[in-house]
Design an enzyme around this catalytic site. Structure first.
Site, PDB file in Angstrom:
ATOM      1  N   HIS B   9      74.341  26.606  74.176  1.00  0.00           N
ATOM      2  CA  HIS B   9      74.746  27.478  75.278  1.00  0.00           C
ATOM      3  C   HIS B   9      75.793  26.825  76.169  1.00  0.00           C
ATOM      4  CE1 HIS B   9      74.698  29.621  79.079  1.00  0.00           C
ATOM      5  NE2 HIS B   9      74.332  30.661  78.369  1.00  0.00           N
ATOM      6  N   LEU B  72      66.443  28.243  70.975  1.00  0.00           N
ATOM      7  CA  LEU B  72      65.030  28.335  70.608  1.00  0.00           C
ATOM      8  C   LEU B  72      64.550  29.746  70.315  1.00  0.00           C
ATOM      9  CD1 LEU B  72      63.401  25.680  72.946  1.00  0.00           C
ATOM     10  CD2 LEU B  72      63.597  25.602  70.461  1.00  0.00           C
ATOM     11  N   GLY B  75      67.414  35.485  71.199  1.00  0.00           N
ATOM     12  CA  GLY B  75      67.851  36.342  72.301  1.00  0.00           C
ATOM     13  C   GLY B  75      69.272  36.839  72.080  1.00  0.00           C
ATOM     14  N   HIS B  77      72.103  35.755  73.027  1.00  0.00           N
ATOM     15  CA  HIS B  77      73.105  34.762  72.649  1.00  0.00           C
ATOM     16  C   HIS B  77      73.172  34.587  71.134  1.00  0.00           C
ATOM     17  CE1 HIS B  77      73.737  34.024  76.757  1.00  0.00           C
ATOM     18  NE2 HIS B  77      72.658  33.318  76.982  1.00  0.00           N
TER      19      HIS B  77
END
Lengths: 119, 119
Positions: B9, B72, B75, B77
């Site tokens: 990220h 992890l 989502g 992203h």
């Protein structure tokens, strides 16, 4: 009786929180000797919060709680926030051993896991 | 020539970004046959950004780029943003194979990695 509590940040997306719960529950089939329960706790945005999650284990008989931060880097959440949440419960139950484990991204096996993606 | 690009990220904390770069660079010693380079790319808040990171590999001779999302959960992203960033480069280099791998949290070995924290 030992418990493993996996703690994650928590997300506004329910599916992301569910994913953490699912990976944690799957661990229950593979726990090492002496561990009888697993639970999930969130720093924010989802329930149960970390102190509540640890407390549930203690109320179910855990005398030792191992807390695994499900985080990739040693940022503020891992260094400050998770320990502070643990501390809230530790003060209430001084007879219970609560141990914070290495966060997932800092585990020696992370490199091999990453390489397994190439298989 | 194959390249592995680890994409994260990106954080305002330089130390968190450095941690991703370090874990990626350590992989370079362990890459499977056919892989000759690794690089790191960020979705935001840090350099190089994902398209630039992939492009660097292609300009260095990579004909196949495997992109590993260092996330992890699946989502937004992972599901939307990273593929969109990959697409920017894919359009510029249609002759290069760019493959997105399973994100770290979705790899089958994640459970064993988590249990290794209890050792």
């Amino acid at each position: 009786m030992k418990a493993l509590v996996v703690v994650a940040h928590g997300s506004r997306r329910k599916s992301s929180n569910d994913e953490v719960v699912q990976v944690t529950e799957a661990l229950s089939q593979k726990l090492p000797e002496g561990f009888d329960m697993v639970n999930t706790g969130f720093l924010e945005l989802a329930q149960p919060l970390i102190p509540e999650s640890i407390q549930t284990c203690i109320e179910s008989g855990a005398t030792e709680v191992h807390v695994l931060p499900y985080f990739l880097s040693a940022g503020r959440h891992v260094v400050e926030d998770v320990p502070a949440e643990i501390d809230i419960v530790a003060k209430k139950y001084p007879h219970v051993k609560i141990k914070m484990l290495t966060y997932v991204g800092g585990l020696p096996g992370m490199q091999d896991l990453m390489l397994s993606a190439l298989d």
